[in-house]
Design a protein around this motif. Structure first.
Motif, PDB file in Angstrom:
ATOM      1  N   ALA A   1       8.128  28.181  29.648  1.00 16.13           N
ATOM      2  CA  ALA A   1       6.794  28.520  30.154  1.00 16.13           C
ATOM      3  C   ALA A   1       6.876  29.144  31.544  1.00 16.13           C
ATOM      4  N   GLU A   2       7.738  28.615  32.410  1.00 16.76           N
ATOM      5  CA  GLU A   2       7.897  29.169  33.756  1.00 16.76           C
ATOM      6  C   GLU A   2       8.412  30.597  33.708  1.00 16.76           C
ATOM      7  N   LEU A   3       9.317  30.878  32.774  1.00 17.75           N
ATOM      8  CA  LEU A   3       9.841  32.236  32.650  1.00 17.75           C
ATOM      9  C   LEU A   3       8.778  33.190  32.147  1.00 17.75           C
ATOM     10  N   VAL A   4       7.989  32.733  31.201  1.00 11.41           N
ATOM     11  CA  VAL A   4       6.919  33.587  30.665  1.00 11.41           C
ATOM     12  C   VAL A   4       5.876  33.874  31.729  1.00 11.41           C
ATOM     13  N   LEU A   5       5.550  32.873  32.525  1.00  6.65           N
ATOM     14  CA  LEU A   5       4.543  33.041  33.574  1.00  6.65           C
ATOM     15  C   LEU A   5       5.089  33.773  34.796  1.00  6.65           C
ATOM     16  N   GLY A   6       6.423  33.856  34.875  1.00  6.98           N
ATOM     17  CA  GLY A   6       7.033  34.571  35.986  1.00  6.98           C
ATOM     18  C   GLY A   6       6.983  33.808  37.288  1.00  6.98           C
ATOM     19  N   GLN A   7       6.926  32.487  37.227  1.00 10.63           N
ATOM     20  CA  GLN A   7       6.920  31.679  38.448  1.00 10.63           C
ATOM     21  C   GLN A   7       7.805  30.457  38.231  1.00 10.63           C
ATOM     22  N   TRP A   8       8.221  29.855  39.319  1.00  9.40           N
ATOM     23  CA  TRP A   8       9.109  28.682  39.228  1.00  9.40           C
ATOM     24  C   TRP A   8       8.648  27.650  40.243  1.00  9.40           C
ATOM     25  N   ASP A   9       8.224  26.502  39.722  1.00  7.62           N
ATOM     26  CA  ASP A   9       7.707  25.441  40.578  1.00  7.62           C
ATOM     27  C   ASP A   9       8.771  24.347  40.694  1.00  7.62           C
ATOM     28  N   TRP A  10       9.565  24.439  41.794  1.00  6.45           N
ATOM     29  CA  TRP A  10      10.644  23.441  41.973  1.00  6.45           C
ATOM     30  C   TRP A  10      10.093  22.033  42.189  1.00  6.45           C
ATOM     31  N   ALA A  11       8.958  21.906  42.742  1.00  6.22           N
ATOM     32  CA  ALA A  11       8.376  20.578  42.984  1.00  6.22           C
ATOM     33  C   ALA A  11       8.090  19.858  41.677  1.00  6.22           C
ATOM     34  N   VAL A  12       7.839  20.623  40.622  1.00  7.09           N
ATOM     35  CA  VAL A  12       7.626  20.020  39.292  1.00  7.09           C
ATOM     36  C   VAL A  12       8.941  19.910  38.533  1.00  7.09           C
ATOM     37  N   PHE A  13       9.789  20.972  38.638  1.00 10.71           N
ATOM     38  CA  PHE A  13      11.012  21.028  37.839  1.00 10.71           C
ATOM     39  C   PHE A  13      11.995  19.918  38.206  1.00 10.71           C
ATOM     40  N   LEU A  14      12.231  19.693  39.495  1.00  5.92           N
ATOM     41  CA  LEU A  14      13.237  18.710  39.895  1.00  5.92           C
ATOM     42  C   LEU A  14      12.885  17.281  39.468  1.00  5.92           C
ATOM     43  N   PRO A  15      11.651  16.794  39.681  1.00  7.38           N
ATOM     44  CA  PRO A  15      11.331  15.451  39.172  1.00  7.38           C
ATOM     45  C   PRO A  15      11.425  15.358  37.647  1.00  7.38           C
ATOM     46  N   LEU A  16      11.018  16.439  36.981  1.00 12.41           N
ATOM     47  CA  LEU A  16      11.095  16.445  35.522  1.00 12.41           C
ATOM     48  C   LEU A  16      12.541  16.393  35.053  1.00 12.41           C
ATOM     49  N   LEU A  17      13.413  17.157  35.723  1.00 14.44           N
ATOM     50  CA  LEU A  17      14.837  17.151  35.373  1.00 14.44           C
ATOM     51  C   LEU A  17      15.448  15.778  35.623  1.00 14.44           C
ATOM     52  N   GLY A  18      15.131  15.173  36.785  1.00 12.70           N
ATOM     53  CA  GLY A  18      15.673  13.848  37.084  1.00 12.70           C
ATOM     54  C   GLY A  18      15.218  12.802  36.083  1.00 12.70           C
ATOM     55  N   ALA A  19      13.921  12.833  35.738  1.00 22.18           N
ATOM     56  CA  ALA A  19      13.407  11.870  34.757  1.00 22.18           C
ATOM     57  C   ALA A  19      14.064  12.072  33.394  1.00 22.18           C
ATOM     58  N   THR A  20      14.313  13.329  33.034  1.00 17.17           N
ATOM     59  CA  THR A  20      14.954  13.627  31.748  1.00 17.17           C
ATOM     60  C   THR A  20      16.376  13.080  31.704  1.00 17.17           C
ATOM     61  N   LEU A  21      17.142  13.290  32.784  1.00 19.11           N
ATOM     62  CA  LEU A  21      18.521  12.799  32.825  1.00 19.11           C
ATOM     63  C   LEU A  21      18.569  11.272  32.791  1.00 19.11           C
ATOM     64  N   VAL A  22      17.692  10.631  33.564  1.00 17.38           N
ATOM     65  CA  VAL A  22      17.644   9.158  33.551  1.00 17.38           C
ATOM     66  C   VAL A  22      17.258   8.648  32.165  1.00 17.38           C
ATOM     67  N   GLY A  23      16.256   9.284  31.559  1.00 17.49           N
ATOM     68  CA  GLY A  23      15.836   8.883  30.223  1.00 17.49           C
ATOM     69  C   GLY A  23      16.933   9.080  29.191  1.00 17.49           C
ATOM     70  N   THR A  24      17.694  10.204  29.344  1.00 15.09           N
ATOM     71  CA  THR A  24      18.800  10.463  28.409  1.00 15.09           C
ATOM     72  C   THR A  24      19.866   9.370  28.517  1.00 15.09           C
ATOM     73  N   GLY A  25      20.242   9.036  29.756  1.00 13.40           N
ATOM     74  CA  GLY A  25      21.248   7.991  29.938  1.00 13.40           C
ATOM     75  C   GLY A  25      20.799   6.652  29.388  1.00 13.40           C
ATOM     76  N   ALA A  26      19.531   6.300  29.691  1.00 13.27           N
ATOM     77  CA  ALA A  26      19.005   5.027  29.185  1.00 13.27           C
ATOM     78  C   ALA A  26      18.948   5.020  27.667  1.00 13.27           C
ATOM     79  N   ALA A  27      18.565   6.162  27.073  1.00 12.44           N
ATOM     80  CA  ALA A  27      18.474   6.243  25.612  1.00 12.44           C
ATOM     81  C   ALA A  27      19.849   6.089  24.959  1.00 12.44           C
TER      82      ALA A  27
END
Length: 282
Positions: free
Chosen positions: A37-63
């Motif tokens: 979605a960020e690529l299609v919109l042509g913008q990159w929101d690091w404030a959203v991406f970094l927490p989302l990435l961290g939560a994904t990695l933590v969730g993956t490890g826990a899973a």
């Protein structure tokens, strides 16, 4: 089963890794959609991406950790089934809940119990005489191999029921079987706890007396002979049942076969000497 076979190309030799791969893809789907979605919109929101990435990695490890723990009962059940297939005995099977894993563990427990029962039945059939319940030759030999010590004097006796053929001829084989079974019970009752008795064949029986010298062994057999004369197990209108016996000593299992020959020679000497007697050979 279709989905299982369709995904076999993913880690074909590891079911655990296949499960982990599927979960990894599912957990990372939101972040993949976000990046697209960020690529299609042509913008990159690091404030959203970094927490989302961290939560994904933590969730993956826990899973992964949680799934590994959840799959552990299945792996354990598989190991138990392999043991059962090899004919081995398995330890106590863990109790599961009212779910698929619980049903699997219950099935393994039932298979284990059934296999153990069959093994016990086959072992008894291989080592015991089916008529009398005593050991047979094979069982007697196995007991001797595990019991006899080379540094201790033991004794072996061969017994033969006198004139047993006359019982079969006069009263039939059913009566003969009853007499054999009754004699086996008297034999077991008259021996010591560590002694072993076997039906050697026909109306012939064998007794193993570990760590017993020849004099004591002879006294034990003589006591059995006296008890049998006082408690006749033959038919009411037939002579009292008696036996002839040959006894010898042996040192360890390596002299087992030679001792059997000596005991057999002593038995025939008792037969020639008039029956209803005990002969011994050193």
């Amino acid at each position: 089963m279709r989905f299982y076979h369709a995904t076999r190309w993913v880690f074909p030799r590891s079911y655990h890794l296949r499960i982990f791969a599927i979960c990894f893809g599912a957990v990372h789907l939101p972040i993949a959609v976000f990046c697209l979605a960020e690529l299609v919109l042509g913008q990159w929101d690091w404030a959203v991406f970094l927490p989302l990435l961290g939560a994904t990695l933590v969730g993956t490890g826990a899973a992964i950790v949680a799934l590994h723990a959840m799959l552990a009962p299945i792996a354990h059940a598989t190991d138990l089934l392999r043991t059962i297939q090899r004919g081995g005995r398995v330890p106590a099977v863990p109790v599961g809940g009212e779910d698929l894993v619980g049903e699997l563990l219950t099935g393994v427990a039932r298979a284990s119990a059934a296999t153990a029962a069959r093994i016990t039945t086959l072992t008894d059939a291989a080592g015991k005489d089916m008529l009398t319940g005593l050991l047979n030759r094979r069982g007697f030999t196995d007991v001797a191999a595990h019991t006899l010590r080379a540094d201790a004097t033991s004794a072996i006796a061969l017994l033969d029921l006198d004139h047993f053929k006359a019982i079969n001829d006069r009263f039939g084989h059913d009566e003969g079987d009853r007499v054999l079974t009754a004699f086996a019970r008297r034999l077991e009752a008259g021996l010591r706890k560590g002694d072993s008795a076997a039906r050697w064949g026909g109306e012939e029986f064998a007794i193993l007396m570990p760590e017993t010298d020849l004099e004591d062994a002879t006294a034990i057999i003589e006591r059995l002979r006296l008890l049998l004369s006082l408690d006749n197990i033959s038919a009411a209108d037939s002579p009292a049942l008696t036996f002839s016996c040959g006894v010898t000593a042996l040192q360890g299992y390596q002299s087992f076969d030679a001792a059997l020959v000596k005991a057999d020679q002593a038995l025939y000497a008792a037969k020639r000497g008039g029956r209803d007697r005990v002969e011994r050979r050193r």
